[in-house]
Scaffold this motif. Structure first.
Motif, PDB file in Angstrom:
ATOM      1  N   ARG A   1      13.724   5.652   4.776  1.00  0.00           N
ATOM      2  CA  ARG A   1      13.632   7.075   5.124  1.00  0.00           C
ATOM      3  C   ARG A   1      13.910   7.933   3.890  1.00  0.00           C
ATOM      4  N   PRO A   2      13.050   8.940   3.614  1.00  0.00           N
ATOM      5  CA  PRO A   2      13.282   9.810   2.455  1.00  0.00           C
ATOM      6  C   PRO A   2      14.645  10.482   2.535  1.00  0.00           C
TER       7      PRO A   2
ATOM      8  N   VAL B   1       6.909   6.449   3.460  1.00  0.00           N
ATOM      9  CA  VAL B   1       7.178   7.726   4.120  1.00  0.00           C
ATOM     10  C   VAL B   1       7.479   8.798   3.076  1.00  0.00           C
ATOM     11  N   ALA B   2       8.147   8.405   1.989  1.00  0.00           N
ATOM     12  CA  ALA B   2       8.425   9.336   0.894  1.00  0.00           C
ATOM     13  C   ALA B   2       7.146   9.535   0.093  1.00  0.00           C
TER      14      ALA B   2
ATOM     15  N   ASP C   1       0.853  -1.185   0.000  1.00  0.00           N
ATOM     16  CA  ASP C   1       0.000   0.000   0.000  1.00  0.00           C
ATOM     17  C   ASP C   1       0.891   1.237   0.000  1.00  0.00           C
ATOM     18  N   ILE C   2       0.738   2.102  -1.007  1.00  0.00           N
ATOM     19  CA  ILE C   2       1.645   3.253  -1.102  1.00  0.00           C
ATOM     20  C   ILE C   2       1.434   4.242   0.033  1.00  0.00           C
ATOM     21  N   ALA C   3       0.319   4.143   0.756  1.00  0.00           N
ATOM     22  CA  ALA C   3       0.124   5.010   1.927  1.00  0.00           C
ATOM     23  C   ALA C   3       1.148   4.715   3.015  1.00  0.00           C
TER      24      ALA C   3
ATOM     25  N   ASN D   1       7.526   8.697  -6.186  1.00  0.00           N
ATOM     26  CA  ASN D   1       8.311   7.880  -5.266  1.00  0.00           C
ATOM     27  C   ASN D   1       7.814   6.438  -5.236  1.00  0.00           C
ATOM     28  N   ALA D   2       6.508   6.235  -5.413  1.00  0.00           N
ATOM     29  CA  ALA D   2       6.000   4.866  -5.555  1.00  0.00           C
ATOM     30  C   ALA D   2       6.571   4.219  -6.812  1.00  0.00           C
ATOM     31  N   LEU D   3       6.715   5.011  -7.869  1.00  0.00           N
ATOM     32  CA  LEU D   3       7.303   4.489  -9.103  1.00  0.00           C
ATOM     33  C   LEU D   3       8.793   4.180  -8.904  1.00  0.00           C
ATOM     34  N   ASN D   4       9.476   5.016  -8.126  1.00  0.00           N
ATOM     35  CA  ASN D   4      10.875   4.715  -7.798  1.00  0.00           C
ATOM     36  C   ASN D   4      10.974   3.375  -7.069  1.00  0.00           C
TER      37      ASN D   4
END
Length: 457
Positions: free
Chosen positions: A295-296, A260-261, A255-257, A266-269
């Protein structure tokens, strides 16, 4: 080229930043008696003498004649390979190399994933290293992300995750996997044209046995179609994002929720990182839960927190207008006052202007060397939000607080380099944090640089 090949040759180092320091230290470790000349700025001479008293130091920008005196010049990445003086010396027989090329020469058998891209390369590199380490692999994270490869010379890792800028992609040796996260125009002042930027960026494809690219970018697909072993991410048959989840094909995995980033990019990264692990034979499904503990990176959509009633976000790494648009997309639904502008590289701001005409931010503060150009374009387009121009970052923060409502977001996402006011994006980000009322001393480095994990027997 191996370091040993420099023995008894006329060698110069061009540039005394962190890369230059690493080159000098590496050469001294293997060739202690080698005569070395350093080309650096006048302000760096005293530090250079203290760093290595045996250096011959030239405090000038070298011309073709000065460079042609040397058999080999080891240059720092920020020095364009297309400088007329460099090209003239090269035509006379001087060979130019780099710390990156020397590391690859010293480590021909290293297992390497190299990552490049206009946007997303640092986060994707860090994600790959984080996930590999979570799977028990002793992994190195280095390169353009903030740790020159030569600083790790002689050290051992089972996997090397190396970020390469467009300045460095042509310096890589043969590698197991190359990853290209995105491809837009950038660094045109270094490369000279968009066409040359694209060609230089995609030199990574020549070095990579397998190439992994963003399947959502038609231009990237077109430019890499001829690669014999090309894989994709971001499309339904591969790791991709759909319905609020990271998926492997039809299977919902994460789940992309929980990331933290923030932001779809960022989900695609994360998809790129998972596909990269799978491409080298690792269990990406087993590694995916570790995304929740990533961590971002500092200065990349970094939430600083709330202060004086505003939420502050530091995206100082943003050096293209498209990166600024991605930052705004990640904050969709929130009231955002965005700070843009900096060193003018002549990039096209039309996509940003068109996006702001269609769906404007709450307010736009333009600053720096190209601030006037951005402001003029926004006003000409009839952007329906306050557009203000100031001279510098301090003025931009001050003006932003007069426009942003309490509870709103003040976002630094300049879409331009920092060189008009700062030495680099990190200094700009720390200054923004200080101006916002936060302690910037903790924003110093990226977690996970170097080598972590237990080596295999």
């Amino acid at each position: 080229m191996r370091i040993a090949e420099l023995a008894d040759r006329h060698v110069a180092i061009w540039g005394f930043g962190r890369e230059g320091h690493a080159v000098i230290k590496a050469l001294r470790s293997q060739l202690p008696a080698q005569a070395l000349t350093l080309f650096c700025r006048a302000a760096e001479v005293e530090d250079a003498r203290a760093f290595d008293p045996t250096l011959e130091i030239v405090a000038d920008e070298p011309d073709a004649a000065a460079l042609a005196r040397f058999d080999v010049v080891v240059k720092s990445p920020g020095i364009s390979a297309y400088k007329p003086a460099l090209l003239a010396a090269q035509a006379q027989g001087t060979r130019f190399t780099s710390g990156t090329a020397l590391w690859f020469g010293e480590n021909p058998d290293a297992r390497v994933i190299a990552v490049t891209g206009t946007k997303g390369k640092s986060t994707t590199s860090a994600l790959i290293a984080h996930l590999a380490r979570s799977s028990g692999v002793r992994t190195a994270l280095a390169g353009n992300i903030g740790l020159p490869l030569l600083e790790l010379l002689g050290q051992r890792a089972d996997l090397w995750v190396i970020e390469l800028s467009s300045f460095q992609t042509g310096e890589a040796g043969p590698l197991e996997l190359g990853v290209v996260t995105s491809l837009y125009e950038e660094h045109l002042d270094w490369h000279g044209s968009r066409e040359r930027y694209v060609a230089d960026k995609l030199k990574l494809a020549d070095a990579a046995r397998t190439l992994l690219v963003n399947g959502l970018q038609p231009n990237l697909l077109q430019h890499t179609a001829a690669h014999p072993h090309r894989l994709l991410f971001g499309v339904p048959e591969c790791w991709h994002v759909a319905d609020g989840t990271i998926r492997r094909g039809a299977q919902a995995v994460f789940d992309i929720a929980q990331l933290v980033a923030p932001g779809l990019h960022n989900a695609l990264n994360a998809c790129a990182a998972l596909e990269a692990l799978e491409a080298i034979g690792m269990d990406a499904l087993a590694a995916a839960p570790a995304l929740a503990t990533f961590r971002p990176l500092p200065h990349r959509l970094q939430p600083l927190g709330e202060h004086d009633g505003w939420h502050w976000v530091n995206d100082s790494i943003s050096t293209t207008p498209l990166a600024t648009l991605a930052a705004l997309e990640s904050l969709h639904g929130r009231t955002v006052t965005v700070l843009v502008g900096g060193h003018d590289r002549g990039l096209d701001w039309t996509p940003f202007v068109e996006a702001m005409r269609a769906a404007p931010a709450h307010a736009i503060v333009c600053m720096g060397a190209n601030g006037a150009r951005i402001e003029a374009a926004l006003r000409k387009a009839g952007t329906a939000c306050p557009v203000v121009r100031v001279a510098d970052l301090a003025g931009a923060v001050a003006v932003a607080t007069t426009h942003a409502p309490r509870g709103g977001v003040i976002l630094l996402s300049p879409g331009a380099p920092s060189f008009d006011q700062f030495t680099d994006y990190a200094e700009r980000g720390r200054r923004f944090a200080t101006l916002a009322g936060f302690d910037s001393s903790g924003i110093v480095s990226i977690d996970g640089l170097g080598i972590e994990g237990t080596p295999r027997d």
